[in-house]
Scaffold this motif. Structure first.
Motif, short mmCIF file in Angstrom:
data_model
loop_
_atom_site.label_atom_id
_atom_site.label_comp_id
_atom_site.label_asym_id
_atom_site.label_seq_id
_atom_site.Cartn_x
_atom_site.Cartn_y
_atom_site.Cartn_z
N THR A 1 67.22 -87.79 -137.25
CA THR A 1 68.50 -87.42 -137.86
C THR A 1 68.46 -87.62 -139.38
N ILE B 1 72.26 -82.00 -145.25
CA ILE B 1 73.38 -81.71 -144.36
C ILE B 1 73.95 -83.01 -143.80
N SER B 2 75.10 -82.90 -143.19
CA SER B 2 75.77 -84.08 -142.64
C SER B 2 75.11 -84.52 -141.34
N GLU C 1 76.48 -84.84 -138.36
CA GLU C 1 76.84 -83.96 -137.23
C GLU C 1 76.00 -82.69 -137.25
N MET C 2 75.81 -82.12 -138.46
CA MET C 2 75.03 -80.90 -138.55
C MET C 2 73.57 -81.16 -138.19
N ALA D 1 73.35 -81.30 -134.51
CA ALA D 1 73.43 -79.94 -133.95
C ALA D 1 72.13 -79.19 -134.18
N LYS D 2 71.56 -79.37 -135.35
CA LYS D 2 70.29 -78.71 -135.68
C LYS D 2 69.19 -79.14 -134.71
N GLN E 1 69.52 -77.26 -131.49
CA GLN E 1 69.10 -75.87 -131.65
C GLN E 1 67.56 -75.78 -131.67
#
Ligand SMILES: Nc1ncnc2c1ncn2[C@@H]1O[C@H](COP(=O)(O)OP(=O)(O)OP(=O)(O)O)[C@@H](O)[C@H]1O
Ligand SMILES: [Mg+2]
Length: 371
Positions: free
Chosen positions: A136, A145-146, A148-149, A152-153, A156
């Motif tokens: 992370t 990026i944050s 949370e992003m 999410a990344k 993905q």
């Protein structure tokens, strides 16, 4: 009989072979380090109970004032026990991958080429990392990026990897967290401020890492606690409005120390050793003022702290020729607060005990000595 080699008396596993990298992680005490009673007490306690099974002491809590020496004490224990030192700094939004680690696809360079630029950057950053940091935090930094992003990344990327599995070009690599690394390899781990963690599931994962006979279920394997794994939790004492240390976590602690701002004598001794400054009249006056400011800030619910660190930098500024009155603001007061009303309260407390006038006197004396 006294121990032949006093600095070796607390070594826990003398027969253990460490790698060169691990030896580099063992803290070396600087000459300015002064052992405290707490350091001796913890070292003796852990050593005494080391081979006593269920009575083994391997989770320690150091709770108290900011700048009271918690981190340095944790490092000193690394030196005494001859164990590699490592740390994690907790934050509110920590998730389970920060405790355990993350599993990631390793895709061939050819496979990467067809991906979007951001995904390529993300994967390269992950592959190039040495596995010391959490996935992370690597993604947050590489892509700016944050949290949370980044999370999410990760999901993905994982899905894309699954597609590659069908082509048979993917393998998985597990990136352990700092906690798992210390747990598996038997290091001394400082966990800073775990009280800020919000997610109960994350706290539970952390609790299981503190179990004496524990093991961690990783996606790739089950890891058992190395017998040399020692956890030192360092936390500031909770105050109204702050989150207290989780009870279940507290319950897993086998030894606790209440860490207070050191006595004035100890403060002076440490500052003199660190800065080389020897004017004890001035060292004494500045230490008194730090203590008054610390007390006044607390009594008036002013959030900032005046402690050892402010004191060192203030003494150092004065030693280099800055006036004590001027550096009082830049090294101490503005660090506590820049709110005008609060500054007035702090100034009044110093003035009440004659310390502002005393500073001017000391300044005149310093000026005279110069000429
Ligand atoms: N035993 C010691 N001997 C000499 N200096 C010390 C000792 N312990 C702490 N110090 C000095 O005091 C300062 C604060 O120490 P440290 O960072 O360990 O405090 P802390 O309690 O971890 O602070 P925080 O709450 O901000 O994490 C540092 O500059 C450190 O070098
Ligand atoms: Mg600290």
């Amino acid at each position: 009989m006294k121990h032949q080699n006093d600095h070796e008396q607390y070594v826990l596993s003398p027969a253990r072979a460490l790698t060169d990298d691990e030896i580099d992680l063992i803290w070396k005490k600087p000459v300015t380090h002064a052992s405290s009673e707490a350091e001796t007490r913890i070292s003796q306690e852990i050593k005494r109970n080391w081979d006593r099974g269920e009575l083994k002491i391997a989770n320690v809590l150091l709770e108290g004032d900011a700048g009271s020496g918690k981190t340095q004490l944790a490092k000193a224990l690394s030196a005494n026990f001859k164990l590699p030192y490592t740390k994690v700094t907790c934050f509110a939004d920590m998730d389970k991958t920060d405790i355990i680690g993350a599993i990631l696809p390793v895709i061939s360079m050819d496979g990467i080429k067809h991906m979007e630029a951001a995904d390529q950057t993300a994967l390269r950053a992950l592959y190039e990392s040495d596995g010391f940091r959490s996935s992370t935090s690597i993604l947050m930094e590489a892509l700016e990026i944050s949290q949370e992003m980044a999370s999410a990344k990760m999901k993905q990327l994982l899905k894309q990897a699954t597609d590659h599995v069908e082509d048979g070009v993917v393998e998985y690599r597990f990136y352990p967290s700092e906690i798992v690394r210390a747990f598996r390899n038997g290091y001394l781990l400082e966990i800073q401020e775990p009280n800020v963690i919000r997610d109960a599931a994350v706290l539970m994962a952390l609790n299981s890492a503190l179990e004496l006979e524990g093991s961690l279920n990783l996606p790739t394997e089950i890891v058992h606690r190395h017998p040399d794994f020692i956890v030192i939790i360092t936390a500031n004492r909770s105050y109204a409005g702050s989150r207290p240390l989780n009870e279940a976590l507290r319950d897993r602690i086998q030894h606790s120390e209440k860490m207070d701002l050191p006595t004035k004598e100890v403060m002076i001794e440490r500052a003199a050793a660190k800065t080389g400054y020897q004017d004890y009249e001035l060292l004494d006056a500045l230490a008194n003022m730090i203590m008054i400011l610390d007390k006044t800030a607390r009594a008036n619910a002013i959030k900032g702290v005046a402690g050892m660190r402010s004191y060192f930098y203030w003494v150092d500024a004065v030693a280099s020729g800055t006036s004590p009155r001027e550096s009082l603001y830049h090294k101490v007061i503005y660090k506590i607060t820049t709110d005008s009303e609060e500054i007035k309260i702090l100034e009044a407390a110093l003035d009440e005990q004659g310390f502002l006038g005393r500073l001017d006197e000391l300044q005149m004396k310093l000026k005279k000595n110069e000429t």
